[in-house]
Design a protein around this motif. Structure first.
Motif, mmCIF file in Angstrom:
data_model
loop_
_atom_site.group_PDB
_atom_site.id
_atom_site.type_symbol
_atom_site.label_atom_id
_atom_site.label_comp_id
_atom_site.label_asym_id
_atom_site.label_seq_id
_atom_site.Cartn_x
_atom_site.Cartn_y
_atom_site.Cartn_z
ATOM 1 N N GLN A 229 -25.377 -16.746 9.981
ATOM 2 C CA GLN A 229 -24.669 -15.804 9.109
ATOM 3 C C GLN A 229 -24.145 -14.656 9.975
ATOM 4 O O GLN A 229 -24.558 -13.508 9.849
ATOM 5 C CB GLN A 229 -25.625 -15.295 8.023
ATOM 6 C CG GLN A 229 -26.150 -16.395 7.116
ATOM 7 C CD GLN A 229 -27.027 -15.861 6.011
ATOM 8 O OE1 GLN A 229 -26.694 -14.856 5.366
ATOM 9 N NE2 GLN A 229 -28.140 -16.520 5.769
ATOM 10 N N THR A 231 -20.552 -12.949 12.198
ATOM 11 C CA THR A 231 -19.180 -12.515 11.881
ATOM 12 C C THR A 231 -18.223 -13.691 11.754
ATOM 13 O O THR A 231 -17.381 -13.731 10.842
ATOM 14 C CB THR A 231 -18.672 -11.542 12.961
ATOM 15 O OG1 THR A 231 -19.592 -10.454 13.084
ATOM 16 C CG2 THR A 231 -17.298 -11.002 12.597
ATOM 17 N N GLN A 232 -18.331 -14.670 12.652
ATOM 18 C CA GLN A 232 -17.421 -15.819 12.646
ATOM 19 C C GLN A 232 -17.979 -17.011 11.846
ATOM 20 O O GLN A 232 -17.322 -18.037 11.758
ATOM 21 C CB GLN A 232 -17.140 -16.271 14.079
ATOM 22 C CG GLN A 232 -16.499 -15.210 14.956
ATOM 23 C CD GLN A 232 -15.090 -14.843 14.499
ATOM 24 O OE1 GLN A 232 -14.398 -15.627 13.848
ATOM 25 N NE2 GLN A 232 -14.656 -13.631 14.841
ATOM 26 N N GLN A 233 -19.177 -16.859 11.284
ATOM 27 C CA GLN A 233 -19.824 -17.970 10.564
ATOM 28 C C GLN A 233 -19.931 -19.211 11.461
ATOM 29 O O GLN A 233 -19.499 -20.312 11.117
ATOM 30 C CB GLN A 233 -19.070 -18.304 9.278
ATOM 31 C CG GLN A 233 -19.087 -17.192 8.249
ATOM 32 C CD GLN A 233 -20.478 -16.972 7.654
ATOM 33 O OE1 GLN A 233 -20.988 -17.798 6.923
ATOM 34 N NE2 GLN A 233 -21.087 -15.848 7.983
ATOM 35 N N HIS A 234 -20.518 -19.017 12.625
ATOM 36 C CA HIS A 234 -20.655 -20.105 13.594
ATOM 37 C C HIS A 234 -21.660 -21.157 13.116
ATOM 38 O O HIS A 234 -22.690 -20.841 12.529
ATOM 39 C CB HIS A 234 -21.159 -19.576 14.946
ATOM 40 C CG HIS A 234 -20.124 -18.862 15.744
ATOM 41 N ND1 HIS A 234 -20.194 -17.518 16.050
ATOM 42 C CD2 HIS A 234 -18.986 -19.308 16.325
ATOM 43 C CE1 HIS A 234 -19.159 -17.173 16.784
ATOM 44 N NE2 HIS A 234 -18.402 -18.241 16.963
ATOM 45 N N TYR A 254 -16.484 -23.276 13.368
ATOM 46 C CA TYR A 254 -16.275 -22.020 12.651
ATOM 47 C C TYR A 254 -16.231 -22.345 11.169
ATOM 48 O O TYR A 254 -15.357 -23.087 10.707
ATOM 49 C CB TYR A 254 -14.972 -21.348 13.094
ATOM 50 C CG TYR A 254 -14.989 -20.897 14.534
ATOM 51 C CD1 TYR A 254 -15.356 -19.601 14.866
ATOM 52 C CD2 TYR A 254 -14.657 -21.780 15.568
ATOM 53 C CE1 TYR A 254 -15.383 -19.177 16.196
ATOM 54 C CE2 TYR A 254 -14.690 -21.366 16.888
ATOM 55 C CZ TYR A 254 -15.049 -20.071 17.199
ATOM 56 O OH TYR A 254 -15.083 -19.665 18.508
ATOM 57 N N GLU A 255 -17.196 -21.804 10.425
ATOM 58 C CA GLU A 255 -17.293 -22.106 8.999
ATOM 59 C C GLU A 255 -16.652 -21.020 8.135
ATOM 60 O O GLU A 255 -16.822 -21.008 6.919
ATOM 61 C CB GLU A 255 -18.770 -22.271 8.608
ATOM 62 C CG GLU A 255 -19.504 -23.366 9.366
ATOM 63 C CD GLU A 255 -19.007 -24.771 9.030
ATOM 64 O OE1 GLU A 255 -18.258 -24.920 8.052
ATOM 65 O OE2 GLU A 255 -19.370 -25.714 9.752
ATOM 66 N N ASN A 256 -15.885 -20.088 8.765
ATOM 67 C CA ASN A 256 -15.164 -19.110 7.965
ATOM 68 C C ASN A 256 -13.984 -19.788 7.268
ATOM 69 O O ASN A 256 -13.695 -20.961 7.499
ATOM 70 C CB ASN A 256 -14.706 -17.928 8.837
ATOM 71 C CG ASN A 256 -13.874 -18.392 10.018
ATOM 72 O OD1 ASN A 256 -13.046 -19.293 9.902
ATOM 73 N ND2 ASN A 256 -14.089 -17.789 11.188
ATOM 74 N N LYS A 257 -13.308 -19.060 6.445
ATOM 75 C CA LYS A 257 -12.236 -19.675 5.641
ATOM 76 C C LYS A 257 -11.080 -20.162 6.497
ATOM 77 O O LYS A 257 -10.331 -21.052 6.097
ATOM 78 C CB LYS A 257 -11.739 -18.696 4.575
ATOM 79 C CG LYS A 257 -11.099 -17.442 5.125
ATOM 80 C CD LYS A 257 -10.635 -16.536 3.980
ATOM 81 C CE LYS A 257 -9.949 -15.279 4.508
ATOM 82 N NZ LYS A 257 -9.509 -14.398 3.389
ATOM 83 N N ASN A 258 -10.916 -19.605 7.722
ATOM 84 C CA ASN A 258 -9.831 -20.032 8.600
ATOM 85 C C ASN A 258 -10.220 -21.218 9.484
ATOM 86 O O ASN A 258 -9.350 -21.830 10.115
ATOM 87 C CB ASN A 258 -9.396 -18.868 9.491
ATOM 88 C CG ASN A 258 -8.870 -17.694 8.695
ATOM 89 O OD1 ASN A 258 -9.624 -16.797 8.334
ATOM 90 N ND2 ASN A 258 -7.577 -17.700 8.393
ATOM 91 N N LYS A 259 -11.516 -21.529 9.551
ATOM 92 C CA LYS A 259 -12.034 -22.624 10.381
ATOM 93 C C LYS A 259 -11.686 -22.449 11.865
ATOM 94 O O LYS A 259 -11.572 -23.412 12.609
ATOM 95 C CB LYS A 259 -11.514 -23.981 9.879
ATOM 96 C CG LYS A 259 -11.864 -24.286 8.429
ATOM 97 C CD LYS A 259 -13.380 -24.293 8.202
ATOM 98 C CE LYS A 259 -13.732 -24.572 6.748
ATOM 99 N NZ LYS A 259 -15.203 -24.505 6.498
ATOM 100 N N ASN A 273 -19.931 -8.739 16.527
ATOM 101 C CA ASN A 273 -19.523 -10.069 16.979
ATOM 102 C C ASN A 273 -19.891 -10.289 18.447
ATOM 103 O O ASN A 273 -20.371 -11.365 18.845
ATOM 104 C CB ASN A 273 -18.017 -10.232 16.773
ATOM 105 C CG ASN A 273 -17.554 -11.679 16.709
ATOM 106 O OD1 ASN A 273 -16.528 -11.997 16.123
ATOM 107 N ND2 ASN A 273 -18.303 -12.580 17.333
#
Length: 372
Positions: A229, A231-234, A254-259, A273
């Motif tokens: 959990q 910043t980048q949702q690694h 990267y599991e953020n919305k931008n992948k 980060n």
């Protein structure tokens, strides 16, 4: 003449004595054979044996030896029933039910084995026996669970894990709240069940450990997923061959919305980060190119961040930082960074100085503030 008669009489007496002695020995042997006890022969199941009725205690001992096998006969464990249903009832642990039964030729000898899984609750496996049919049913061995922390074994499969014909018993495990997932691999080898490999998040109690053909090459890998959990949702993926041979490899997702990597716009997020990436690089021995984008440093800082920052929360809720702005001049801003969990005085920490260049905040220096 009288001398001859005396010799004849003497010979007759000796013959009669010999005949009487022979009869006596024969009679003694016959009596010994009549009273000597006969030793019962040991027979495997499937053949009826006339025996004394067993007591309740004897039956309990026999069943106990089947469920917790200790004594072997010719390498196999012996039960006393010649149908599978009867055999299952004989070895069934107290209060447990048959949860799953698999039939497969595990040792490739042309004869199938049975893998019997018992459990106290539906969908939970507590005991697993591997059974062979050979003039009756025998327990070959029992699976010994290698996982030492609290968990539930919830499923069992027989799988081919590579391009050979070998077959493996795979037991899948979870935690009671489904925050952890893992597996154990067993093989049948010379009438013994061996644990080839297992992977379960014992240290943290959460995370996913899977058997997957991650390279799509027909060979399964032991794959560990570490989700953070940050910043980048690694998500960091480490994997190697299912039998623990070969090199370990790593992937970064990267599991953020931008992948993909997204450059933070807020100075405090850049600091967060940067320290998160520092931890991930040191833990997994990986290179994260994004880390270099945050800085305009002429050289990497030699400070031991672990002396100031508590990184232990990274495996659970994420890095918990206390970031306090201590200077703000034009395009430069300076922050004192500590762990929220730190019990030291507020002025001890890392001092980050950032400067805005071409619309992006960059780390210009990182210094240790060890004032007491």
């Amino acid at each position: 003449m009288n001398f001859i008669k005396q010799n004849i009489i003497l010979l007759l007496i000796m013959l009669i004595a010999l005949l009487l002695n022979g009869c006596s020995e024969k009679s003694t042997n016959e009596k010994q054979q009549a009273v000597a006890p006969t030793k019962p022969s040991t027979q495997v199941i499937g053949q009826k044996v006339e025996t004394e009725p067993e007591s309740a205690a004897q039956k309990q001992d026999r069943i106990s030896n089947n469920v917790n096998p200790k004594n072997k006969r010719n390498g196999n464990y012996v039960a006393d029933s010649n149908t599978l249903d009867q055999f299952i009832k004989e070895i069934q642990p107290s209060n447990e039910q048959l949860q799953k039964m698999l039939r497969e030729d595990l040792d490739l000898d042309g004869k199938p084995e049975y893998v019997l899984a018992f459990g106290l609750e539906k969908g939970v496996i507590d005991n697993v026996f591997v059974v062979r049919e050979d003039a009756g049913y025998h327990i070959i061995d029992k699976l010994e669970d290698p996982i030492i922390v609290a968990h539930l074994n919830t499923d069992m499969k027989i799988m081919k894990l590579d391009q050979t014909e070998q077959k493996f018993i795979v037991v899948y495990s979870t935690s009671e709240v489904d925050e952890a997932e893992g597996f154990s691999i067993f093989t049948l080898d010379h009438n013994r069940i061996n644990n080839l490999n297992y992977n379960y998040p014992e240290a943290t109690g959460q995370g996913m450990r899977k058997l997957e053909d991650i390279n799509k090459d027909g060979v399964y890998e032991d794959v560990s997923y570490y989700r953070f959990q940050d910043t980048q949702q690694h998500t960091i993926i480490t994997y190697h061959k299912f039998d623990s041979t070969g090199p370990e490899k790593t992937k970064v997702l990267y599991e953020n919305k931008n992948k993909k990597f997204v450059y933070p716009m807020v100075p405090t997020d850049i600091i967060q980060n940067y320290l998160e990436d520092h931890y991930l690089m040191n833990r997994f021995f990986i290179h994260l190119p994004e880390m270099a984008e945050f800085t305009a440093l002429s050289a990497s800082p030699k400070n031991h961040f672990e002396d100031i920052i508590d990184f232990s929360a990274m495996d659970y809720t994420g890095l918990d930082l206390n970031i306090k702005e201590i200077a703000n001049e034009a395009n430069q801003r300076t922050f004192l960074v500590r762990s929220n969990s730190s019990e030291e005085k507020i002025d001890k920490g890392l001092v980050f100085t950032l400067e805005k260049q071409s619309g992006k905040w960059k780390i210009m220096s990182i210094e240790m503030n060890d004032k007491l």
